[in-house]
Every structure is written in C-alpha cells, then in structure tokens.
Design a protein around this motif. Structure first.
Motif, PDB file in Angstrom:
ATOM      1  N   VAL A 168       0.830  -1.214   0.000  1.00  0.00           N
ATOM      2  CA  VAL A 168       0.000   0.000   0.000  1.00  0.00           C
ATOM      3  C   VAL A 168       0.860   1.257   0.000  1.00  0.00           C
ATOM      4  N   SER A 169       0.295   2.307  -0.610  1.00  0.00           N
ATOM      5  CA  SER A 169       0.932   3.629  -0.666  1.00  0.00           C
ATOM      6  C   SER A 169       0.459   4.465   0.512  1.00  0.00           C
ATOM      7  N   ALA A 170       1.052   5.630   0.637  1.00  0.00           N
ATOM      8  CA  ALA A 170       0.539   6.626   1.586  1.00  0.00           C
ATOM      9  C   ALA A 170      -0.841   7.075   1.111  1.00  0.00           C
ATOM     10  N   MET A 171      -1.701   7.476   2.058  1.00  0.00           N
ATOM     11  CA  MET A 171      -3.021   7.991   1.679  1.00  0.00           C
ATOM     12  C   MET A 171      -2.814   9.208   0.763  1.00  0.00           C
ATOM     13  N   SER A 172      -3.695   9.395  -0.226  1.00  0.00           N
ATOM     14  CA  SER A 172      -3.429  10.422  -1.257  1.00  0.00           C
ATOM     15  C   SER A 172      -3.215  11.795  -0.616  1.00  0.00           C
ATOM     16  N   GLU A 197       3.552   5.752   4.269  1.00  0.00           N
ATOM     17  CA  GLU A 197       3.199   4.351   3.986  1.00  0.00           C
ATOM     18  C   GLU A 197       3.041   3.569   5.298  1.00  0.00           C
ATOM     19  N   GLN A 198       3.844   3.955   6.295  1.00  0.00           N
ATOM     20  CA  GLN A 198       3.765   3.220   7.571  1.00  0.00           C
ATOM     21  C   GLN A 198       2.384   3.399   8.210  1.00  0.00           C
ATOM     22  N   THR A 199       1.809   4.576   8.036  1.00  0.00           N
ATOM     23  CA  THR A 199       0.452   4.810   8.547  1.00  0.00           C
ATOM     24  C   THR A 199      -0.535   3.870   7.848  1.00  0.00           C
ATOM     25  N   THR A 200      -0.422   3.787   6.527  1.00  0.00           N
ATOM     26  CA  THR A 200      -1.413   2.999   5.775  1.00  0.00           C
ATOM     27  C   THR A 200      -1.303   1.501   6.073  1.00  0.00           C
ATOM     28  N   ILE A 201      -0.068   0.991   6.241  1.00  0.00           N
ATOM     29  CA  ILE A 201       0.020  -0.466   6.497  1.00  0.00           C
ATOM     30  C   ILE A 201      -0.656  -0.824   7.819  1.00  0.00           C
ATOM     31  N   ALA A 202      -0.435   0.042   8.834  1.00  0.00           N
ATOM     32  CA  ALA A 202      -1.039  -0.254  10.142  1.00  0.00           C
ATOM     33  C   ALA A 202      -2.559  -0.199  10.037  1.00  0.00           C
ATOM     34  N   ILE A 223       0.739  -7.131   4.815  1.00  0.00           N
ATOM     35  CA  ILE A 223       0.500  -5.776   4.317  1.00  0.00           C
ATOM     36  C   ILE A 223       1.841  -5.048   4.342  1.00  0.00           C
ATOM     37  N   LEU A 224       2.325  -4.739   3.150  1.00  0.00           N
ATOM     38  CA  LEU A 224       3.692  -4.244   3.004  1.00  0.00           C
ATOM     39  C   LEU A 224       3.707  -2.759   2.623  1.00  0.00           C
ATOM     40  N   ALA A 225       4.551  -2.000   3.306  1.00  0.00           N
ATOM     41  CA  ALA A 225       4.689  -0.574   2.992  1.00  0.00           C
ATOM     42  C   ALA A 225       5.407  -0.402   1.662  1.00  0.00           C
ATOM     43  N   GLY A 226       4.767   0.312   0.740  1.00  0.00           N
ATOM     44  CA  GLY A 226       5.407   0.598  -0.535  1.00  0.00           C
ATOM     45  C   GLY A 226       6.467   1.677  -0.384  1.00  0.00           C
ATOM     46  N   PHE A 227       7.286   1.854  -1.460  1.00  0.00           N
ATOM     47  CA  PHE A 227       8.104   3.075  -1.598  1.00  0.00           C
ATOM     48  C   PHE A 227       9.309   3.153  -0.662  1.00  0.00           C
ATOM     49  N   GLN A 228       9.599   2.096   0.096  1.00  0.00           N
ATOM     50  CA  GLN A 228      10.678   2.244   1.081  1.00  0.00           C
ATOM     51  C   GLN A 228      11.518   0.994   1.236  1.00  0.00           C
TER      52      GLN A 228
END
Ligand code: ADP
Ligand code: ASP
Ligand code: MG
Length: 406
Positions: free
Chosen positions: A40-44, A76-81, A134-139
């Motif tokens: 998942v990405s960060a919320m838009s 992204e860390q917010t969205t994975i949680a 659930i994996l944090a994208g972009f990092q």
C-alpha cells in the motif's frame, strides 16, 4: 492456491472508507484460497503534505535527504497499520511490515534509492503461517540500516520487485483508473483502455510522463520478466496486461500518447567544440543525480557550439549550481540560460519500427493546430517533442485524434 501481490495506490487508500474497501478486496482474495501480499501507498496527498512540512521547517536551506526519507516513509507506515487493523477487525489474520522488515535492501541514494536485494524469508514465513502480509510501498533500508525511499510513485516498484522475489503467480496494480489508456483520460476524455501492452511500450510511456506506472518499476518488470495487470480498486473491470511483446502487438502503430508537464530547458552557448566538452557538462549533472531528458547539440559552424537539454523544472536550480564551475572552465564566452514553461508530448508504439511517416503525421497535426515544436527527439518506438506548457493539453488531443486513438 496462487501467490498474489496486489498494490493499492494513494487514492485507493485515501480515506478510512477506501481503506475498508481495500481491506475487503484483500480479504476476498484470501478467502478465494490465495496467499496475499498487499503493498500500500501513503493515503493520497500525504506524501506531498510531508514534503511541504519539511519545507516549512527548513526555510531556504534544503532538508537533509536522510531525514527526508525518515519523514516520507511514515506515510506508507500509517497505511500499512490501518489496513492491517481493518483486516483484523474483519476477523482476518493480517500483519503489517515496513520495507526494512520485509527485507528490502537498497543503495544509499536517499529519496531515489535503488533496490539491491530482497530477502523474502520472513514474508514467506508469515504467508506459510496463513497471514495476509500488508507491506509498505516506496521504502527500504540500506545495508547499515538507514531508511530510504524509492522515488515518487515507488510503491509500484515495491510491488513488482516483491512479486519477483517471492515468485508470485500474479501481480496486480490497483489504482483509480480502469487500466492504462491511450492517453491520460483526465486530459483526453475519449482515450481508450489498452487491453495489453508490451513492457517496452509501457516503459517508454511511463518514462515520458504516463504516471499511472512508475517507470523504474516497469524497467524492473521487464528485466525480471514480471507480467502485471493495471486495474481499478473501485470496480472489477478487466484492466491492462503489461507483458512480453507478442507478434500481434506490432500491427498497432501508435499504442499511446504521453505528456509531461513542468519541464525546463537549459542552454549552454558558446561551448568550445573539442572532445570532452559534453562529457564535462553531463558528467557534472549526472554526479548530482539529476535526470536529463532530451539533449540537442547544434552543428558548429565556428569553433564553438550550443548544447541544450531538458530536465524537470524542479532540478533547474541544482543543475545551474553544479554547472557554474564547469561553465567557467569551458570558455570565456560560455553562458548558461534556463527557461521553464515547457512540456513534452510523446507518441509510443512498437509498430513504429515497421511503419514510416509517423513523425510527419504528428508534426502535421501540431502544425494544423498552430502549435510550435521547440525540440524533437526519437527512439525506435517513440517520438517526442517539446511545446509550450500552455499548449500541451490541446497538443495531446490533436495528436491523439490524428492517430485515431479515440
Ligand atoms: P496511484 O495513486 O494508484 O499510484 P497514480 O496517480 O500514480 O495512482 O496514477 C493514476 C493516474 O495516472 C490516473 O488517475 C490518471 O490520471 C493518470 N494517468 C496518466 N496517464 C494515464 C494513462 N495513459 N492511462 C491511465 N492513467 C493515466
Ligand atoms: N507515496 C509515494 C508517492 O506519493 C509513493 C507512491 O505513492 O507510490 O510518491
Ligand atoms: Mg502511482
């Protein structure tokens, strides 16, 4: 049972309701009997907001890129949680992982790091234990533990690289459009969804501004042979399959039209025409990790020449500063000038290899619309021109029409 990697972009997880929608879709896939890794990405808007915050606290001085990555990775860390919590609340067994926790290691080029290795043993263990990952994208992280990010749009790369590393059966990129279109549907309303497209065409489109996929992710998919689908997170319509080229693909001359705004042109005039001048200019720019796009050097009629190149408007100030000492060495009369307000329009298609006349048709359509071409560059399967940024939407429409793509 298949092993499926799904990626959900910023708009798809942009609100709590959207996160719940994504959680339901992930759960459905799991309940159909598959193993799922969801990137998942960060919320838009969150990544942009974080960049603004960094600017606000650093004023005129540039924030350290190391700290930028610590900051940006929190999106992204917010969205994975939140996604893992939503799934667990639905009775599923989900666990969130940051890039580092998932074994994604990168080089140390902060804010545009490249993945060097992925050690997916931990991910496999969780999947074998029946978890949804659930994996944090972009990092990722460097070998000495520093947090890095993979460049804007980098969650696409996380998904494709992880799909390659765990040898997934399917990689699905879910976004806010139904697939890859013949042009950005927000600019050209009659653009059509492309059912399948080759890696090379997708790569040329992505690297010339079709931001539905990050270009580095497509490069990776091509290199490691990872076919993937681009489709909507909001419906179940079939999307676009991006894969190895097939014979039938060549019958289409132009697959799509790309546009890229916010470009700038740097012109270095009166460069002494001797071996090594261009190398010094572009060596300095490359060392600063600035991406240069089109390059034009004039035919020299005297002992000096002019070199122009385009780059992102955001990189102009840095390019001027790294080039200042080079300009001083290149000749007494050598000068540098930068202009922005430029955009690039490209037509892409592997059919171009076996068809002539594409350039003239494109130029004729632009001429008829009264749009001036500033620079031209070509590759085997792409023709690009730069035009005034104010003309780009009209340029995209007339060229899209000229090739009957609507
Ligand atoms: P995500 O947040 O899911 O990563 P992006 O915003 O990065 O999504 O990419 C999706 C957007 O890409 C679409 O909303 C669309 O406006 C834009 N886009 C540009 N060119 C195209 C194209 N040729 N086909 C589809 N979408 C395109
Ligand atoms: N959040 C990052 C960005 O906005 C990465 C991504 O969305 O893919 O660029
Ligand atoms: Mg994206």
């Amino acid at each position: 049972m298949s092993l499926i990697v799904q990626k959900y972009g910023g708009t798809s997880v942009g609100t709590p309701e959207r996160i719940l929608n994504v959680a339901r879709r992930i759960l459905e896939t799991k309940q159909a009997g598959h193993q799922v890794v969801a990137v998942v990405s960060a919320m838009s808007g969150v990544t942009n907001r974080l960049i603004e915050l960094a600017d606000e606290v650093t004023g005129d001085s540039k924030p350290s890129e190391r700290e930028m990555d610590v900051l940006l990775s929190t999106g992204e860390q917010t969205t994975i949680a939140l996604t893992a919590m939503a799934l667990n609340a639905m009775g599923a067994k989900a666990v969130s992982l940051t890039g580092a926790q998932a074994g994604i290691e990168t080089d140390g080029v902060h804010t545009k790091a490249r993945i060097s290795t992925i050690s997916p043993a931990g991910v496999h263990e969780l999947l074998d234990d029946d978890h949804i990952v659930i994996l944090a994208g972009f990092q990722g992280k460097t070998s000495d533990g520093k947090i890095t990010t993979l460049g804007r749009g980098g969650s696409d790369l996380t998904a494709i690289a992880m799909a390659a590393a765990i040898e997934a059966d399917l990689c699905q990129i879910f976004t806010d459009v139904d697939g890859v279109y013949t042009c950005d549907p927000r600019v050209v309303p009659n653009a059509q969804k492309i059912p399948e497209i080759s890696y090379d065409e997708m790569l040329e489109m992505a690297s010339s501004g079709t931001k539905v996929m990050q270009s580095r992710s497509v490069e990776f998919a091509k290199k490691f042979g990872v076919p993937f689908e681009v489709r909507s997170s909001l419906n179940t319509n079939p999307g676009t399959l991006v894969k190895e080229e097939t014979m039938s693909m060549e019958s289409v001359v132009i697959r799509g039209v790309s546009l890229e705004r916010a470009q700038a042109k740097v012109t270095i005039s009166n460069v002494q025409d001797f071996p090594g001048s261009a190398s010094r200019v572009f060596g300095a720019v490359a060392e600063a990790n600035i991406m240069v796009d089109m390059i034009v050097q004039n035919v020299s009629h005297t002992s000096s020449t002019d070199i122009s190149f385009t780059l992102s408007k955001d990189d102009v100030a840095q390019a001027q500063s790294v080039l200042a000492p080079v300009i001083a060495e290149l000749g007494e009369d050598t000068t540098i000038e930068a202009t922005d307000g430029i955009a690039k329009l490209s037509v892409v298609g592997i059919g171009m290899r076996s068809h002539s006349g594409v350039a003239s048709e494109m130029f004729a359509a632009l001429a008829e619309a009264g749009i001036n071409i500033q620079m031209i560059s070509t590759s085997e399967i792409k023709i690009s021109v730069t035009v005034a940024e104010d003309d780009i939407d009209k340029a995209a429409k007339v060229v899209h029409d000229a090739f009957d793509l609507g």
